[in-house]
Scaffold this motif. Structure first.
Motif, short mmCIF file in Angstrom:
data_model
loop_
_atom_site.label_atom_id
_atom_site.label_comp_id
_atom_site.label_asym_id
_atom_site.label_seq_id
_atom_site.Cartn_x
_atom_site.Cartn_y
_atom_site.Cartn_z
N ASP A 360 29.52 32.18 40.91
CA ASP A 360 30.16 33.11 41.83
C ASP A 360 31.52 33.52 41.25
O ASP A 360 32.35 32.67 40.92
CB ASP A 360 30.34 32.42 43.18
CG ASP A 360 31.08 33.28 44.18
OD1 ASP A 360 30.42 33.99 44.95
OD2 ASP A 360 32.33 33.22 44.19
N LEU A 361 31.74 34.82 41.11
CA LEU A 361 32.97 35.30 40.48
C LEU A 361 34.21 34.89 41.26
O LEU A 361 35.22 34.48 40.67
CB LEU A 361 32.92 36.81 40.33
CG LEU A 361 34.19 37.49 39.81
CD1 LEU A 361 34.55 36.99 38.42
CD2 LEU A 361 34.02 39.01 39.79
N TYR A 362 34.14 34.98 42.59
CA TYR A 362 35.31 34.65 43.38
C TYR A 362 35.65 33.16 43.27
O TYR A 362 36.82 32.79 43.20
CB TYR A 362 35.10 35.05 44.84
CG TYR A 362 34.88 36.54 45.02
CD1 TYR A 362 35.67 37.46 44.35
CD2 TYR A 362 33.88 37.03 45.86
CE1 TYR A 362 35.48 38.83 44.51
CE2 TYR A 362 33.68 38.38 46.03
CZ TYR A 362 34.48 39.28 45.34
OH TYR A 362 34.28 40.63 45.49
N ALA A 363 34.62 32.32 43.23
CA ALA A 363 34.87 30.90 43.02
C ALA A 363 35.48 30.66 41.64
O ALA A 363 36.36 29.80 41.46
CB ALA A 363 33.57 30.11 43.16
N GLY A 364 35.03 31.45 40.66
CA GLY A 364 35.59 31.32 39.32
C GLY A 364 37.05 31.74 39.26
O GLY A 364 37.86 31.13 38.53
N ILE A 365 37.43 32.75 40.05
CA ILE A 365 38.82 33.16 40.10
C ILE A 365 39.68 32.05 40.69
O ILE A 365 40.79 31.77 40.23
CB ILE A 365 38.96 34.48 40.90
CG1 ILE A 365 38.31 35.62 40.13
CG2 ILE A 365 40.42 34.78 41.21
CD1 ILE A 365 38.26 36.94 40.88
N VAL A 366 39.17 31.39 41.73
CA VAL A 366 39.88 30.25 42.32
C VAL A 366 40.06 29.16 41.27
O VAL A 366 41.14 28.55 41.14
CB VAL A 366 39.12 29.70 43.54
CG1 VAL A 366 39.75 28.39 44.03
CG2 VAL A 366 39.09 30.74 44.66
N ALA A 367 39.02 28.91 40.47
CA ALA A 367 39.08 27.85 39.46
C ALA A 367 40.14 28.12 38.40
O ALA A 367 40.66 27.18 37.79
CB ALA A 367 37.71 27.69 38.79
N THR A 368 40.51 29.38 38.19
CA THR A 368 41.57 29.68 37.22
C THR A 368 42.96 29.36 37.75
O THR A 368 43.93 29.35 36.97
CB THR A 368 41.54 31.17 36.82
OG1 THR A 368 41.93 31.98 37.95
CG2 THR A 368 40.18 31.59 36.33
N GLY A 369 43.06 29.14 39.05
CA GLY A 369 44.36 28.88 39.66
C GLY A 369 45.09 30.13 40.11
O GLY A 369 46.21 30.06 40.60
N ALA A 370 44.45 31.30 39.97
CA ALA A 370 45.10 32.54 40.37
C ALA A 370 45.34 32.58 41.87
O ALA A 370 46.36 33.10 42.34
CB ALA A 370 44.26 33.73 39.94
N VAL A 371 44.39 32.06 42.64
CA VAL A 371 44.51 31.97 44.11
C VAL A 371 43.95 30.63 44.54
O VAL A 371 43.32 29.91 43.75
CB VAL A 371 43.76 33.12 44.82
CG1 VAL A 371 44.38 34.47 44.50
CG2 VAL A 371 42.29 33.12 44.42
#
Length: 567
Positions: A360-371
């Motif tokens: 899931d892209l949104y979960a991946g964005i969370v994993a980067t620490g961005a949000v």
């Protein structure tokens, strides 16, 4: 081999064989010309399909293909000259061509549309809805030659050829979906309506709406209120002491009053009754099929429109009436987070591609620490693509820009381009329209030496509005191109699962399309194979648009008996 079909006289068709000459710019090469009666055309096309699989060239797929389908004839490929003309006429990639610089002519004639997705104010649809006319086009030979010349001399011939092929394939798919129809149960639709609206009334409102109307009148102390009248409802709400400026649902949800839940419920059920109630059922479903009239390229971004029936707005409350035939299944597939992934590929943002790789892209964005949360990632991405600058979107955008600078820069650049009144172009070559005369007049007035602060504020506001349009155009138009490539690839794969010479509906076939979602009606024994082909077609579409860039386009494919079971 191309075979061009032209109408030469009432009841008579000219079939012109045209030799392939890739890159030619000096016109088409006619190899053979045959004249046929209308009645002879289906068998002629059937023979040629079997013998040489030509690319059929015609002025408008809607005017030719339905008759062939009615005679049991399918074609593999075509060139829709009218759809292709619209793209090449407006594309920045062909801006200097004779086709693009010629004065308006019959190939620019409009067609009647409705049910189109709404672009921003001032953004024209591909066809003018208020002044639609049908004009017989001139010979297709000259138009085909002009189009081939424009593509060959363009800044990106390969991309444009792919776009025109995909757009024309979409026209074939639209005609085939209307011919096959979406399997639909009148009895089930009636059951679903009765469950939420009550029995079908002989006249007036259904029982559920009458009950809610009484609740609203009592709660607002307005015994004569007609809740179907926005002005009356607004006055009643204001008399009840509510600070409200409209009856829009999003504004009403912010209010705390006993009448509001009933008003919101009434609006929802009233919309269902008017748009997809029993009258809709009577008008649009015949012989167990809903056959909407799709209009490929009906919106400037390349998204489809429909002519009546509201196929692009089929509500969840009645999707349970879309039921597979006995012994058949529905494969309902949709692409996850399509537009953000398209943005990833457009920008070549490797960090965002990695964030969505295999998950899931949104979960991946969370994993980067961005949000911190998935919901924040979704809000931030939507803000980037649609230009939200306030609230949570505005607060989160800087964090998104730091984590994924290339993706954010691409949409920001598109927005600045639009604010200047310039054009942006999709991945394959579809370009945005320029703003209209009223927009230009406002900008001109604001730039004058005697402009007022009010004029300047209005100009800034309009420029930003157009910038939001171009910001999203480049993503949405490219997503529409991906969807066309997905469907075209899937159509070819489904054809290989159908016995040679069999009619369209003898094997698995597309029956529904909505932006990033398709439904295939398939014999039950082929359902798993079809689901695999749906996913493989999505991967192929990604490669066509972005080559080897590692952006995923995951697709979920549910095998169900009813559309309502898929979500």
């Amino acid at each position: 081999m191309h075979i061009l079909l032209d109408r030469v006289a009432p009841g008579r068709v000219s079939a012109v064989r045209i030799a392939e000459r890739p890159g030619a710019v000096e016109g088409v090469s006619v190899a053979e010309r045959t004249e046929l009666a209308d009645a002879e055309l289906p068998e002629f096309v059937r023979r040629e399909e079997a013998a040489s699989h030509p690319r059929w060239v015609w002025d408008d797929t809607r005017g030719w293909y339905p008759r062939l389908l009615g005679a049991g004839v399918r074609v593999e490929r075509c060139v829709d000259l009218r759809l292709s003309h619209a793209i090449l006429r407006a594309s920045t990639l062909t801006a200097g061509s004779r086709l693009a610089t010629a004065p308006p002519g019959p190939w620019d004639a409009a067609r009647v549309l409705d049910d189109t997705a709404e672009p921003p104010a001032d953004a024209a649809t591909l066809f003018d809805l208020d002044h639609a006319v049908e004009v017989a086009p001139p010979s297709g030979e000259a138009e085909l030659a002009a189009q081939q010349e424009a593509v060959a001399a363009s800044a990106a011939p390969a991309r444009l050829r792919l776009l025109l092929a995909a757009e024309s394939a979409g026209a074939l798919i639209a005609a085939e979906m209307q011919h096959a129809g979406l399997p639909y149960s009148v009895e089930r639709h009636d059951e679903l309506l009765r469950a939420v609206l009550g029995p079908r009334p002989r006249f007036g409102r259904p029982e559920a709406l009458e009950t809610l109307a009484a609740e609203i009148r009592a709660a607002l102390e307005a015994p004569d209120l007609n809740p179907d009248s926005p002005p009356e409802l607004l006055k009643a709400l204001q008399r009840a002491g509510l600070m409200v400026t409209s009856t829009r649902s999003w504004e009403l949800r912010e209010l705390d009053h006993p009448a509001i839940p009933a008003v919101l419920r009434y609006k929802k059920l009233s919309r269902l009754h008017s748009a997809n109630g029993w009258s809709w059922l009577d008008a649009w479903v015949r012989d167990g099929r809903f056959r909407p009239d799709y209009i490929p390229g009906g919106v400037v971004t390349g998204r489809w429109a429909t002519r009546g029936g509201g196929a692009l707005q089929l509500p969840k409350e009645v999707r349970g009436a879309v039921v597979a035939d006995p012994g058949w299944k529905l494969v309902v597939a949709d692409a996850a987070q399509l537009e953000p992934r398209i943005l990833t590929g457009l920008a070549g943002d490797t960090a965002m591609a990695q964030a969505g790789r295999g998950r899931d892209l949104y979960a991946g964005i969370v994993a980067t620490g961005a949000v911190e949360e998935r919901a924040q990632a979704k809000v931030a991405m939507l803000g980037a693509m649609y230009g939200a600058t306030t609230g949570d979107s505005g607060r989160l955008m800087p964090r998104l820009a730091r984590a994924f600078p290339r993706a954010v820069r691409l949409v920001e650049d598109a927005a600045r381009t639009g604010e200047r009144g310039d054009i942006v172009t999709s991945r394959l070559g579809r370009s945005s329209p320029r703003p209209g005369g009223s927009w230009l007049a406002v900008q001109s007035a604001a730039s004058g030496s005697d402009s007022t602060p009010a004029e300047e504020r209005r100009a800034v506001s309009q420029a930003r509005d157009w910038g939001r349009f171009t910001r999203n155009f480049v993503v949405q138009a490219s997503a529409a191109e991906w969807a066309l490539c997905w469907m075209a690839e899937l159509r070819n794969r489904l054809a290989r699962l159908t016995p040679d010479g069999a009619e369209l509906t003898a094997g698995p076939h597309l029956v529904y399309f909505l932006h990033d979602e398709v439904i295939v009606h398939t014999p039950a024994e082929l359902a798993e194979t079809v689901a695999a082909e749906v996913r493989a077609s999505a991967e192929a579409a990604g490669r066509l648009l972005f080559g080897g860039f590692p952006v995923d386009f995951p697709v979920t494919a549910a095998i169900v008996d009813s559309y309502g079971e898929a979500k």
